[in-house]
Design an enzyme around this catalytic site. Sequence first.
Site, PDB file in Angstrom:
ATOM      1  N   GLU A  71       0.685  -1.444   0.413  1.00 49.37           N
ATOM      2  CA  GLU A  71      -0.190  -0.136   0.074  1.00 49.37           C
ATOM      3  C   GLU A  71       0.475   1.070  -0.347  1.00 49.37           C
ATOM      4  O   GLU A  71       2.131   1.231   0.340  1.00 49.37           O
ATOM      5  CB  GLU A  71      -0.983   0.190   1.086  1.00 49.37           C
ATOM      6  CG  GLU A  71      -1.904  -0.932   0.985  1.00 49.37           C
ATOM      7  CD  GLU A  71      -2.758  -1.458   2.132  1.00 49.37           C
ATOM      8  OE1 GLU A  71      -4.208  -1.649   2.163  1.00 49.37           O
ATOM      9  OE2 GLU A  71      -2.583  -0.658   2.954  1.00 49.37           O
ATOM     10  N   CYS A 100       3.661   8.564   0.811  1.00 48.58           N
ATOM     11  CA  CYS A 100       4.730   7.368   1.930  1.00 48.58           C
ATOM     12  C   CYS A 100       3.877   5.773   1.582  1.00 48.58           C
ATOM     13  O   CYS A 100       3.673   5.410   1.138  1.00 48.58           O
ATOM     14  CB  CYS A 100       2.975   6.927   3.522  1.00 48.58           C
ATOM     15  SG  CYS A 100       3.172   6.216   4.772  1.00 48.58           S
ATOM     16  N   CYS A 118       5.829  -6.937   6.504  1.00 44.98           N
ATOM     17  CA  CYS A 118       7.528  -6.464   7.603  1.00 44.98           C
ATOM     18  C   CYS A 118       8.113  -8.346   8.694  1.00 44.98           C
ATOM     19  O   CYS A 118       6.519  -9.141   9.606  1.00 44.98           O
ATOM     20  CB  CYS A 118       6.946  -5.143   8.670  1.00 44.98           C
ATOM     21  SG  CYS A 118       8.833  -5.092   9.400  1.00 44.98           S
ATOM     22  N   CYS A 154       6.094  -5.159  15.282  1.00 43.36           N
ATOM     23  CA  CYS A 154       5.781  -4.825  16.773  1.00 43.36           C
ATOM     24  C   CYS A 154       4.571  -4.854  17.014  1.00 43.36           C
ATOM     25  O   CYS A 154       3.557  -4.392  15.549  1.00 43.36           O
ATOM     26  CB  CYS A 154       5.969  -2.956  15.824  1.00 43.36           C
ATOM     27  SG  CYS A 154       7.544  -2.147  15.399  1.00 43.36           S
ATOM     28  N   CYS A 214       1.133  -3.136  15.110  1.00 42.45           N
ATOM     29  CA  CYS A 214       1.630  -2.289  13.908  1.00 42.45           C
ATOM     30  C   CYS A 214       0.545  -3.496  12.907  1.00 42.45           C
ATOM     31  O   CYS A 214       0.866  -4.605  13.292  1.00 42.45           O
ATOM     32  CB  CYS A 214       2.514  -2.204  13.156  1.00 42.45           C
ATOM     33  SG  CYS A 214       2.818  -1.743  11.933  1.00 42.45           S
ATOM     34  N   CYS A 248      -0.856   5.537  10.193  1.00 42.61           N
ATOM     35  CA  CYS A 248      -0.278   5.375  10.924  1.00 42.61           C
ATOM     36  C   CYS A 248       0.519   4.030  11.550  1.00 42.61           C
ATOM     37  O   CYS A 248      -0.241   4.176  12.173  1.00 42.61           O
ATOM     38  CB  CYS A 248       0.798   6.484  11.106  1.00 42.61           C
ATOM     39  SG  CYS A 248       2.291   5.574  11.698  1.00 42.61           S
TER      40      CYS A 248
HETATM   41  S1  SF4 Z   1       5.664  -0.795  12.800  1.00 40.57           S
HETATM   42 FE1  SF4 Z   1       5.355  -2.245  11.620  1.00 40.57          FE
HETATM   43  S2  SF4 Z   1       6.172  -2.019   9.361  1.00 40.57           S
HETATM   44 FE2  SF4 Z   1       7.542  -0.827  10.869  1.00 40.57          FE
HETATM   45  S3  SF4 Z   1       8.818  -1.975  11.383  1.00 40.57           S
HETATM   46 FE3  SF4 Z   1       7.791  -2.396  12.892  1.00 40.57          FE
HETATM   47  S4  SF4 Z   1       5.830  -3.880  11.972  1.00 40.57           S
HETATM   48 FE4  SF4 Z   1       7.320  -3.062  10.574  1.00 40.57          FE
END
Ligand code: SF4
Length: 345
Positions: free
Chosen positions: A92, A105, A112, A116, A119, A334
């Site tokens: 995206e 962005c 990923c 995190c 996220c 975000c």
């Molecule tokens: S915030 Fe999301 S996209 Fe960014 S490093 Fe952490 S898990 Fe990966």
Amino acid sequence: MERINLLGRTVAEMQNLMLELGEKPFKGRQLFKWLYNSLQPDFQQMTDLSLELRRKLSEQYIFEGIQPKKKSRSRDGTEKILFSLEDGNFIETVLIPDGPKTTVCVSSQAGCALGCRFCATGKIGFKRNLTAGEIVGQLLFIRRQYGPESFQNIVFMGMGEPLMNFSNLTAAIEIISSELGLSLSAKKITVSTVGLVPKIYELADSGLKVNLAISLHAATDDKRRAIMPVSRGYLLLELMDAARYFALKRKKRVTFEYILFEGFNDTMEDIQALSNLIKGIPCKINVLAYNPVGDLPYSRPSEGKLNEFGRLLYPRAPAVTIRKSRGLDIDAACGQLAGKYLKAS
Ligand code: SF4
């Protein structure tokens, strides 16, 4: 014979290509400019190349962008584009208009690996690194669709950790910032990282004049580890050393992103720890409210709480900005980017 897609090749690679074709290297610069700057993918239209060269290029190569699958527009004007990649992965890209300027962005990975806890992309897990062509392709699509003035800033804050895809990221930045390419000054490009310490040093030494943003989100090692597993690998003090090195080497302030989670990192103690941590680092702090994701166990603070946090932090930091959430209603804010994976599961 299957033709090779030139999307993502740098100037140097185009020059090498010309040598392989028995041509002078400077023709690589002409080809590069046609493809990325004039947005002309048809070799036959490249009038300053010989007919013979145009024929050779058309026989062996193509220049094909990435394809959008869906676009969504938020009430606040933010637009999210879902791209479907050749191997079935999705990424995206988000366009965020703000007054006369628009920021894009950009995603650097499909999914990923860093997980995190707050996220949506982290929930997907890692699919793969994007190629330089897929990174640049997001911007080429927007330029083709909305014209040469369609964006003025780029942030690598989309899906993925850009510094884990270092060589493709830097190749893409080279193409984007080249005067013969997308011609967007590197000063208008921000690379955002969760804090991969060795890569921050590498970026500082790379010669690329980009900005650096570090997702901090907590000011003690314990709290940070609770929400960002990657931070187990590096102490905050090591991260601060790297941030200081970048700021001094590049003569640029580093931005620290601080997502405020209700009841987690929003007390006076957190403010104190944060201001102690950043002492002596040329920096600014962006504070933003957490954007809720599905069933994740974090809450968004009230606007009053967010402003109060900013007000109390302000005298203790070199610069503080409260950032508005954009595109919340289309899951474009975000931490909310998930392609179709999250919805499909
Ligand atoms: S915030 Fe999301 S996209 Fe960014 S490093 Fe952490 S898990 Fe990966």
